[in-house]
Design an enzyme around this catalytic site. Structure first.
Site, PDB file in Angstrom:
ATOM      1  N   ASP A  17       0.837  -1.207   0.000  1.00 48.74           N
ATOM      2  CA  ASP A  17       0.000   0.000   0.000  1.00 48.74           C
ATOM      3  C   ASP A  17       0.872   1.257   0.000  1.00 48.74           C
ATOM      4  O   ASP A  17       1.733   1.419   0.878  1.00 48.74           O
ATOM      5  CB  ASP A  17      -0.871   0.051   1.264  1.00 48.74           C
ATOM      6  CG  ASP A  17      -1.930  -1.035   1.307  1.00 48.74           C
ATOM      7  OD1 ASP A  17      -2.129  -1.730   0.286  1.00 48.74           O
ATOM      8  OD2 ASP A  17      -2.565  -1.174   2.376  1.00 48.74           O
ATOM      9  N   LYS A  44      -6.371  -7.004   1.413  1.00 47.39           N
ATOM     10  CA  LYS A  44      -7.439  -7.423   2.337  1.00 47.39           C
ATOM     11  C   LYS A  44      -7.149  -8.784   2.964  1.00 47.39           C
ATOM     12  O   LYS A  44      -7.372  -8.997   4.156  1.00 47.39           O
ATOM     13  CB  LYS A  44      -8.784  -7.425   1.615  1.00 47.39           C
ATOM     14  CG  LYS A  44      -9.202  -6.031   1.179  1.00 47.39           C
ATOM     15  CD  LYS A  44     -10.583  -6.007   0.596  1.00 47.39           C
ATOM     16  CE  LYS A  44     -10.839  -4.672  -0.112  1.00 47.39           C
ATOM     17  NZ  LYS A  44     -10.640  -3.509   0.747  1.00 47.39           N
ATOM     18  N   GLY A  45      -6.658  -9.714   2.150  1.00 42.96           N
ATOM     19  CA  GLY A  45      -6.387 -11.047   2.677  1.00 42.96           C
ATOM     20  C   GLY A  45      -5.294 -11.020   3.724  1.00 42.96           C
ATOM     21  O   GLY A  45      -5.449 -11.560   4.830  1.00 42.96           O
ATOM     22  N   ASN A 188     -20.014  -4.705   3.899  1.00 39.54           N
ATOM     23  CA  ASN A 188     -20.353  -3.394   4.446  1.00 39.54           C
ATOM     24  C   ASN A 188     -21.593  -2.904   3.685  1.00 39.54           C
ATOM     25  O   ASN A 188     -22.141  -3.629   2.844  1.00 39.54           O
ATOM     26  CB  ASN A 188     -19.153  -2.427   4.373  1.00 39.54           C
ATOM     27  CG  ASN A 188     -18.713  -2.126   2.950  1.00 39.54           C
ATOM     28  OD1 ASN A 188     -19.440  -2.394   1.987  1.00 39.54           O
ATOM     29  ND2 ASN A 188     -17.527  -1.582   2.798  1.00 39.54           N
ATOM     30  N   SER A 226     -19.630   3.891  11.560  1.00 35.89           N
ATOM     31  CA  SER A 226     -19.947   4.582  12.811  1.00 35.89           C
ATOM     32  C   SER A 226     -21.309   4.196  13.375  1.00 35.89           C
ATOM     33  O   SER A 226     -21.665   4.591  14.483  1.00 35.89           O
ATOM     34  CB  SER A 226     -19.892   6.094  12.588  1.00 35.89           C
ATOM     35  OG  SER A 226     -20.850   6.436  11.606  1.00 35.89           O
ATOM     36  N   GLY A 228     -22.131   0.972  13.790  1.00 40.43           N
ATOM     37  CA  GLY A 228     -21.966  -0.325  14.438  1.00 40.43           C
ATOM     38  C   GLY A 228     -22.062  -1.497  13.481  1.00 40.43           C
ATOM     39  O   GLY A 228     -21.581  -1.447  12.340  1.00 40.43           O
ATOM     40  N   ASP A 252      -7.146   6.652  11.194  1.00 44.27           N
ATOM     41  CA  ASP A 252      -7.041   5.981   9.897  1.00 44.27           C
ATOM     42  C   ASP A 252      -7.975   4.758   9.898  1.00 44.27           C
ATOM     43  O   ASP A 252      -7.741   3.804  10.640  1.00 44.27           O
ATOM     44  CB  ASP A 252      -5.584   5.544   9.673  1.00 44.27           C
ATOM     45  CG  ASP A 252      -5.353   4.933   8.295  1.00 44.27           C
ATOM     46  OD1 ASP A 252      -6.320   4.848   7.509  1.00 44.27           O
ATOM     47  OD2 ASP A 252      -4.205   4.555   8.014  1.00 44.27           O
ATOM     48  N   ASP A 258     -11.077  -5.133   7.521  1.00 48.07           N
ATOM     49  CA  ASP A 258     -10.239  -6.345   7.493  1.00 48.07           C
ATOM     50  C   ASP A 258      -9.963  -6.839   8.906  1.00 48.07           C
ATOM     51  O   ASP A 258      -9.988  -8.047   9.171  1.00 48.07           O
ATOM     52  CB  ASP A 258      -8.913  -6.061   6.772  1.00 48.07           C
ATOM     53  CG  ASP A 258      -9.136  -5.645   5.335  1.00 48.07           C
ATOM     54  OD1 ASP A 258     -10.166  -6.039   4.767  1.00 48.07           O
ATOM     55  OD2 ASP A 258      -8.294  -4.908   4.800  1.00 48.07           O
TER      56      ASP A 258
HETATM   57  O1  RIB Z   1      -8.994  -2.933   3.088  1.00 46.08           O
HETATM   58  C1  RIB Z   1      -7.794  -2.212   2.949  1.00 46.08           C
HETATM   59  C2  RIB Z   1      -6.950  -2.847   1.887  1.00 46.08           C
HETATM   60  O2  RIB Z   1      -7.611  -2.762   0.645  1.00 46.08           O
HETATM   61  C3  RIB Z   1      -5.616  -2.187   1.678  1.00 46.08           C
HETATM   62  O3  RIB Z   1      -4.607  -2.737   2.472  1.00 46.08           O
HETATM   63  C4  RIB Z   1      -5.390  -2.337   0.176  1.00 46.08           C
HETATM   64  O4  RIB Z   1      -4.262  -3.074  -0.155  1.00 46.08           O
HETATM   65  C5  RIB Z   1      -6.661  -2.971  -0.360  1.00 46.08           C
HETATM   66  O5  RIB Z   1      -6.551  -4.322  -0.510  1.00 46.08           O
END
Ligand code: RIB
Length: 317
Positions: A17, A44-45, A188, A226, A228, A252, A258
Site C-alpha cells: 500500500d 485485504k487477505g 459493508n 460509525s 456499528g 485511519d 479487514d
Molecule cells: O482494506 C484495505 C486494503 O484494501 C488495503 O490494504 C489495500 O491493499 C486494499 O486491498
C-alpha cells in the site's frame, strides 16, 4: 489446561500500500498536496490474516505474489505476525499487488488496487491444500480470482466458510454458487447494496430489505462503520441484533473492515457464537482505527480496549 489455538485459513490478496495523507479527499478534477506518503504491507487477505494471528489463532495464508521487492516486503510482515506462508506462491510474470490509498484528516479513505499476481491463484492448489488440511474457519474476500474463492468454499471440509465480499463488482446472480457454499457473509453497506441490487440502505428497514433480497440462508453480518454492526442470524425471523459502535479517536480507518473480519474469523473458530464474535470484532476494529496503516501491531490487541457507546444512531450514514 490451555486450549489448542484455533485454526484459521485466510485465502486472499497481498498488496503493498502506498498511502497519501491529505487534508481532504480531492474532488473530480482537483489536485491536492499530500502531507505525508508511506509505503506499507496491505491487501485485504493479508490484513485479515494478520488480525486473526494477532488474536492468537494459528493462521495459514493462501495467496499469490510476484517475484519482486514488493513481495519481500509483504511476506516479511506476514512472517513477523507468525502467519504460515507455506501456501503463498510466487509467479514470475505478474507483479505483486499494489494499492494507492488516499486518507483524509478524519481518517476516511479511498483506495485503488492493481491486483497483479493476486488474480493468479491456482484453484487446484487451493483445493489440494484444503482437502488435506483441516481448519476451524476458512476466510476469503474477492480481491483474488473468483474461481480460487469458489474452490476454497467447496473444499473447506468441516470448516466454517466466511466470505467478505470486498470489493463487490456485481449482484448476487454472479455469486449464487459461492453464496450457496457460504456460512457467514460479511459485507459493508455498499457491498450489501451492490449484492442485493438495491440502493444504498440508509435506515433499518432498507437494510432489512437488502438482506432479504439476497435470498441467502446463512448468517449475514453487516458492518456499518460509525453505526456499528447488524447481525442477521439464521432462521425465519431474520431480525438483526444491533451492536453499537465503539467511539474512539480514529486517525485511519484503512483496514478496519479487514481487522473486523480477521477477528471475527478468530472468534468463530474459537467459540462459534457469531453475535458474540461480532461484538469482539467490533471492539478490535474500532481500536485498529486509532493507529495508522492496514496491518495493526500485535500489541494493540492485548489492551483492554474502549467501551461501547451508549446509543446507535437511527441513520446508517
Ligand atoms: O482494506 C484495505 C486494503 O484494501 C488495503 O490494504 C489495500 O491493499 C486494499 O486491498
Amino acid at each position: 489446561m490451555t486450549e489448542p489455538p484455533s485454526r484459521v485459513c485466510v485465502l486472499g490478496s497481498v498488496n503493498v500500500d502506498t498511502t497519501y495523507r491529505v487534508p481532504q479527499i480531492p474532488a473530480l478534477g482537483e489536485t491536492v498536496l499530500a502531507v505525508q506518503r508511506t509505503v506499507a504491507p496491505g491487501g485485504k487477505g493479508a490484513n485479515q490474516a494478520v488480525a486473526a494471528a494477532n488474536m492468537g489463532s494459528r493462521v495459514t495464508f493462501i495467496g499469490c505474489t510476484g517475484s519482486d521487492p514488493e513481495a519481500e516486503l509483504a511476506i516479511a510482515s506476514l512472517v513477523r505476525h507468525d502467519v504460515d506462508v507455506s501456501q503463498l506462491r510466487a509467479v514470475t510474470d505478474a507483479p505483486t499487488g499494489t494499492a494507492v490509498l488516499i486518507v483524509d484528516e478524519r481518517g476516511e479513505n479511498v483506495i485503488v488496487v492493481d491486483a497483479g499476481a493476486n488474480q493468479r491463484l491456482d484453484p487446484a492448489l487451493v483445493s489440494a491444500h484444503l482437502s488435506s488440511t483441516s481448519y476451524d474457519v476458512v476466510l476469503a474476500q474477492l480481491e483474488i480470482n473468483l474461481d480460487a474463492v469458489v474452490s476454497a468454499a467447496t473444499s473447506r471440509g468441516s470448516a466454517a466458510f466466511i466470505l467478505n465480499p470486498a470489493p463487490m463488482k456485481a449482484d448476487h446472480g454472479t455469486f449464487r454458487d459461492l453464496l450457496a457454499q457460504t456460512d457467514v457473509l460479511v459485507p459493508n453497506r455498499p457491498e450489501l447494496a451492490r449484492l442485493a441490487g438495491r440502493p444504498l440502505p440508509t435506515d433499518q428497514d432498507a437494510l432489512d430489505r437488502c438482506v432479504g433480497q439476497l435470498e441467502f440462508g446463512g448468517v449475514v453480518v453487516v458492518t456499518l462503520g460509525s453505526a456499528g454492526v447488524a447481525v442477521y442470524e439464521r432462521g425465519p425471523a431474520r431480525r438483526p441484533t444491533l451492536i453499537e459502535a465503539v467511539r474512539v479517536e480514529s486517525v485511519d480507518t484503512t483496514g478496519a473492515g479487514d481487522t473486523f473480519c480477521g477477528v471475527l474469523g478468530h472468534f468463530m473458530a474459537q467459540h462459534g457464537d457469531v453475535t458474540r464474535a461480532a461484538c469482539q470484532a467490533n471492539e478490535m476494529a474500532a481500536l485498529s482505527t486509532t493507529v495508522y496503516g492496514a496491518q495493526v501491531p500485535a500489541g494493540l490487541f492485548t489492551s483492554s480496549g474502549p467501551r461501547p457507546a451508549s446509543a446507535a444512531p437511527d441513520r446508517l450514514t
